[in-house]
Design a protein around this motif. Structure first.
Motif, mmCIF file in Angstrom:
data_model
loop_
_atom_site.group_PDB
_atom_site.id
_atom_site.type_symbol
_atom_site.label_atom_id
_atom_site.label_comp_id
_atom_site.label_asym_id
_atom_site.label_seq_id
_atom_site.Cartn_x
_atom_site.Cartn_y
_atom_site.Cartn_z
ATOM 1 N N PHE A 13 0.832 -1.207 0.000
ATOM 2 C CA PHE A 13 0.000 0.000 0.000
ATOM 3 C C PHE A 13 0.864 1.253 0.000
ATOM 4 O O PHE A 13 0.694 2.148 -0.829
ATOM 5 C CB PHE A 13 -0.923 -0.004 1.222
ATOM 6 N N TRP A 14 1.801 1.314 0.953
ATOM 7 C CA TRP A 14 2.629 2.514 1.035
ATOM 8 C C TRP A 14 3.608 2.599 -0.120
ATOM 9 O O TRP A 14 3.997 3.703 -0.530
ATOM 10 C CB TRP A 14 3.354 2.578 2.379
ATOM 11 N N ALA A 15 3.999 1.474 -0.676
ATOM 12 C CA ALA A 15 4.855 1.503 -1.864
ATOM 13 C C ALA A 15 4.140 2.208 -3.015
ATOM 14 O O ALA A 15 4.708 3.081 -3.682
ATOM 15 C CB ALA A 15 5.255 0.081 -2.259
ATOM 16 N N ILE A 16 2.862 1.837 -3.246
ATOM 17 C CA ILE A 16 2.104 2.479 -4.323
ATOM 18 C C ILE A 16 1.792 3.933 -3.982
ATOM 19 O O ILE A 16 1.969 4.835 -4.806
ATOM 20 C CB ILE A 16 0.796 1.716 -4.605
ATOM 21 N N ALA A 17 1.336 4.168 -2.769
ATOM 22 C CA ALA A 17 0.914 5.517 -2.386
ATOM 23 C C ALA A 17 2.060 6.526 -2.482
ATOM 24 O O ALA A 17 1.893 7.624 -3.046
ATOM 25 C CB ALA A 17 0.345 5.505 -0.969
ATOM 26 N N LEU A 18 3.214 6.174 -1.957
ATOM 27 C CA LEU A 18 4.335 7.114 -1.978
ATOM 28 C C LEU A 18 4.895 7.292 -3.389
ATOM 29 O O LEU A 18 5.375 8.378 -3.742
ATOM 30 C CB LEU A 18 5.437 6.643 -1.026
ATOM 31 N N THR A 19 4.812 6.253 -4.210
ATOM 32 C CA THR A 19 5.256 6.383 -5.600
ATOM 33 C C THR A 19 4.319 7.297 -6.381
ATOM 34 O O THR A 19 4.766 8.155 -7.154
ATOM 35 C CB THR A 19 5.335 5.004 -6.277
ATOM 36 N N ILE A 20 3.023 7.101 -6.197
ATOM 37 C CA ILE A 20 2.044 7.975 -6.853
ATOM 38 C C ILE A 20 2.264 9.422 -6.443
ATOM 39 O O ILE A 20 2.315 10.333 -7.280
ATOM 40 C CB ILE A 20 0.609 7.534 -6.522
ATOM 41 N N ASP A 21 2.400 9.649 -5.145
ATOM 42 C CA ASP A 21 2.551 11.014 -4.651
ATOM 43 C C ASP A 21 3.853 11.649 -5.145
ATOM 44 O O ASP A 21 3.921 12.861 -5.334
ATOM 45 C CB ASP A 21 2.507 11.022 -3.122
ATOM 46 N N SER A 22 4.858 10.828 -5.368
ATOM 47 C CA SER A 22 6.150 11.353 -5.828
ATOM 48 C C SER A 22 6.155 11.691 -7.309
ATOM 49 O O SER A 22 6.850 12.623 -7.735
ATOM 50 C CB SER A 22 7.253 10.324 -5.545
ATOM 51 N N LEU A 23 5.399 10.931 -8.121
ATOM 52 C CA LEU A 23 5.480 11.079 -9.575
ATOM 53 C C LEU A 23 4.324 11.853 -10.201
ATOM 54 O O LEU A 23 4.418 12.252 -11.367
ATOM 55 C CB LEU A 23 5.561 9.694 -10.230
#
Length: 386
Positions: A73-83
């Protein structure tokens, strides 16, 4: 249809059989990795284990960098927020996918915009994706389906032409490859899970692969309270999203046994493939051998010759300790949402969402279980269960 078959008090299986992988590591291997936590000071031992896992995974996926996280979950969430492109509102993703994915992207302050899928691959239809891109598009989230892989080459081409970042949710395609290379090395970033139900079982955890150095540095900082990797300062954003080192040890131990797990999975798949050929009304979604499948999941399609609906079949299965599940149903655009989203008309997705079942498979399942399950399917097909 005779609903008496839904009322039997006897269970066909005494013990439940389910869909999760639940592969167990070799105990000695797990302990050997864990010893590093005692061989050095605590901080150094943890850093060694996590760096070892990330190095092995980046090599495995043929990518430059890997960033481990506490969960998928946090892998996807932080990647989305970063890109995501700032000041744009929408993220495009398929509707026939994981039931919480739209909730997750909303948490990242983006509006889901759902695209149609391909009838054969069950993954994003590139033509549908292309038509949805506009000035509000912040990000494209591609998803590899449970069986086989997405056409990442076409998605990447569309993303590059429109200068939109492409992230791949590759949770279900850890081992696979496409005609464009190894899964994990094709998009701006790809996200994986180390949950207990996944091919590489860490008990919990997740990770991101990328070849973008600046993205790597940023994500490492985000997961570590905002501190920079070199220890020189910190970012204003940050949280504790580090993987638990015990989960990292378990993932390392299971990574050593992938060949054994895949060999087992293939045996289960081959039993399904052989037995289902003779059962009218239900068919196996077959793997494309060229993608180097892990055979972890088994999905079947119900057609008009089957005496029950898909949902009635699930009820009957569950009542008899066959813990099969609907394949991504209802689709996300039909799910109740209490946040902004773009309404969609997706007739192909809606039709497909009523046809498929995720069947029992994984390391806890034995070949005899599948033979017995297929005997059960024969009884259903002949309406002999009362």
């Amino acid at each position: 249809m005779n609903f008496n078959i839904l009322k039997s008090e006897n269970k066909f299986f005494d013990n439940p059989i389910g869909t999760s992988g639940l592969s167990k590591p070799e105990f000695d291997s797990f302990i050997n990795y864990s010893r590093h936590l005692y061989s050095y000071n605590k901080s150094y031992g943890e850093e060694y284990i996590i760096e070892l896992l990330e190095n092995k995974l980046s090599e495995f996926h043929e990518t430059k960098y890997c960033i481990s996280m506490c969960s998928g979950f946090w892998a996807i969430a932080l990647t989305i927020d970063s890109l995501k492109i700032r000041n744009r509102s929408d993220i495009i993703l398929p509707s026939l996918t994981y039931r919480r994915l739209a909730d997750l992207v909303s948490w990242c302050n983006l509006k889901p915009r759902f695209c149609e899928v391909d009838k054969i691959s069950l993954s994003i239809n590139p033509s549908s994706l292309d038509k949805l891109i506009d000035d509000n598009t912040s990000l494209i989230l591609g998803v590899h389906p449970i069986i086989n892989t997405c056409d990442t080459k076409s998605l990447k081409k569309i993303a590059d032409i429109n200068k939109i970042p492409l992230i791949m949710d590759s949770v279900e395609s850890v081992f696979e490859k496409t005609f464009d290379g190894r899964v994990g090395s094709q998009a701006k970033a790809e996200v994986f899970s180390l949950h207990a139900s996944k091919l590489i079982n860490g008990g919990e955890g997740g990770y991101i692969t990328t070849s973008d150095k600046s993205l790597y540095d940023h994500l490492v900082s985000l997961r570590n309270y905002g501190f920079l990797k070199n220890g020189m300062g910190y970012n204003t954003d940050g949280m504790n999203a580090k993987i638990n080192v015990i989960h990292a040890c378990m993932a390392l131990a299971n990574l050593e046994n992938l060949d054994k797990f895949i060999k087992h999975n293939k045996k289960i798949y081959e039993v399904y493939k052989k037995r289902l050929k003779d059962i009218k009304g239900i068919s196996l979604l077959e793997f494309e051998e060229g993608t180097r499948p892990s055979y972890k999941n088994v999905v079947v399609e119900i057609n008009n010759y089957w005496p029950l609906t898909r949902d009635e079949t699930i009820i009957l299965f569950n009542k008899n300790n066959i813990l099969a599940r609907k394949y991504y149903s209802p689709p996300l655009h039909k799910k109740e949402m209490n946040y902004p989203y773009n309404p969609a008309n997706l007739p192909i997705t809606e039709s497909l969402s009523k046809k498929f079942i995720l069947m029992p498979s994984g390391f806890q399942i034995r070949e005899n279980d599948i033979h017995r399950l297929c005997d059960f399917l024969i009884l259903i097909s002949k309406n002999k269960i009362k």
